[in-house]
Design a protein around this motif. Sequence first.
Motif, PDB file in Angstrom:
ATOM      1  N   ARG A 167       0.817  -1.230   0.000  1.00 26.28           N
ATOM      2  CA  ARG A 167       0.000   0.000   0.000  1.00 26.28           C
ATOM      3  C   ARG A 167       0.842   1.268   0.000  1.00 26.28           C
ATOM      4  NH1 ARG A 167      -2.089   1.100   5.767  1.00 26.28           N
ATOM      5  NH2 ARG A 167      -0.665  -0.054   7.084  1.00 26.28           N
ATOM      6  N   TYR A 168       2.146   1.115   0.274  1.00 24.35           N
ATOM      7  CA  TYR A 168       3.037   2.286   0.244  1.00 24.35           C
ATOM      8  C   TYR A 168       3.745   2.433  -1.111  1.00 24.35           C
ATOM      9  CZ  TYR A 168       2.306   1.712   5.247  1.00 24.35           C
ATOM     10  OH  TYR A 168       1.724   1.574   6.484  1.00 24.35           O
ATOM     11  N   GLY A 169       3.398   1.548  -2.054  1.00 27.42           N
ATOM     12  CA  GLY A 169       4.022   1.620  -3.385  1.00 27.42           C
ATOM     13  C   GLY A 169       5.375   0.941  -3.446  1.00 27.42           C
ATOM     14  N   ILE A 170       5.619   0.007  -2.513  1.00 29.55           N
ATOM     15  CA  ILE A 170       6.933  -0.663  -2.454  1.00 29.55           C
ATOM     16  C   ILE A 170       6.797  -2.149  -2.795  1.00 29.55           C
ATOM     17  CG2 ILE A 170       8.925  -1.218  -0.973  1.00 29.55           C
ATOM     18  CD1 ILE A 170       8.157   1.240   0.733  1.00 29.55           C
ATOM     19  N   ILE A 171       7.747  -2.642  -3.585  1.00 32.73           N
ATOM     20  CA  ILE A 171       7.854  -4.072  -3.882  1.00 32.73           C
ATOM     21  C   ILE A 171       8.962  -4.631  -2.990  1.00 32.73           C
ATOM     22  CG2 ILE A 171       8.592  -5.791  -5.606  1.00 32.73           C
ATOM     23  CD1 ILE A 171       6.026  -4.724  -6.621  1.00 32.73           C
ATOM     24  N   HIS A 172       8.660  -5.678  -2.235  1.00 36.75           N
ATOM     25  CA  HIS A 172       9.673  -6.364  -1.426  1.00 36.75           C
ATOM     26  C   HIS A 172       9.877  -7.756  -2.012  1.00 36.75           C
ATOM     27  CE1 HIS A 172       9.556  -3.435   1.917  1.00 36.75           C
ATOM     28  NE2 HIS A 172       8.284  -3.334   1.621  1.00 36.75           N
ATOM     29  N   ALA A 173      11.114  -8.155  -2.258  1.00 38.62           N
ATOM     30  CA  ALA A 173      11.369  -9.494  -2.808  1.00 38.62           C
ATOM     31  C   ALA A 173      12.738  -9.996  -2.379  1.00 38.62           C
ATOM     32  CB  ALA A 173      11.272  -9.474  -4.329  1.00 38.62           C
ATOM     33  N   CYS A 174      12.807 -11.316  -2.178  1.00 37.93           N
ATOM     34  CA  CYS A 174      14.084 -11.957  -1.853  1.00 37.93           C
ATOM     35  C   CYS A 174      14.822 -12.238  -3.162  1.00 37.93           C
ATOM     36  CB  CYS A 174      13.818 -13.263  -1.103  1.00 37.93           C
ATOM     37  SG  CYS A 174      15.303 -14.246  -0.850  1.00 37.93           S
TER      38      CYS A 174
END
Length: 229
Positions: A167-174
């Motif tokens: 919802r903050y416009g961030i992609i998190h990925a390993c």
Amino acid sequence: MAVIGKKRKEVLTKLDSNKQYSLTDASGLVKEVSTTKFDASVDLAVRLGVDPRKANQMVRGVVTLPHGTGKDVKVLALVTPDKEQEAKDAGADFVGLDEFIEKIKGGWTDVDVIVTMPSVMGKIGPLGRVLGPRGLMPNPKTGTVTMDVKKAVSEVKAGKIDFKVDRYGIIHACVGKVSFEQEKIKENAEELLKTLLRLKPSASKGNYIRSINMSSTMSPSISIEPKSV
């Protein structure tokens, strides 16, 4: 006042918090500044110039990392009996249907990915309240609802990951493990970034990739120069 440990001090001398590094340098630095005794995961956080509340700016997709994530991904295949052997041969850790649906209803979610078939989605739909918040709900868009169970399981085991803008416009990925060679971390990160660029929504205005940060478990974050990628 908090006391900074010797190891932490050493780490902070290697890292300039005001500097933006190239992806190549960051991929090497993330290995140097890791202080955990275990093989930590390397994560990428990419802030995008999108408004995820708008449907036409939602960024979601899948990417197969060339060197995998380094994690042993536990896969549950919820399939009919005629597909069970296919799922087992592809490396699924758990295979079945009704007995696992009952276990999930009871709160069991000890898996990383669930693969299933279109014909059994009716049975899985009611599990949304358990699976949804954990990001485990199968979805045709990520290739986890398919008749080609063998291919879906094999791809997940080989390093296919799915991602979704928060919802903050961030992609998190390993993108790997600290034990990976610098080049492999870099190539995995590049593959993810290339995929994100391909998925840029036409409704996104201005800078699309606003910031990129790389870190390992419990290590400081390394800022990457977006133009370097």
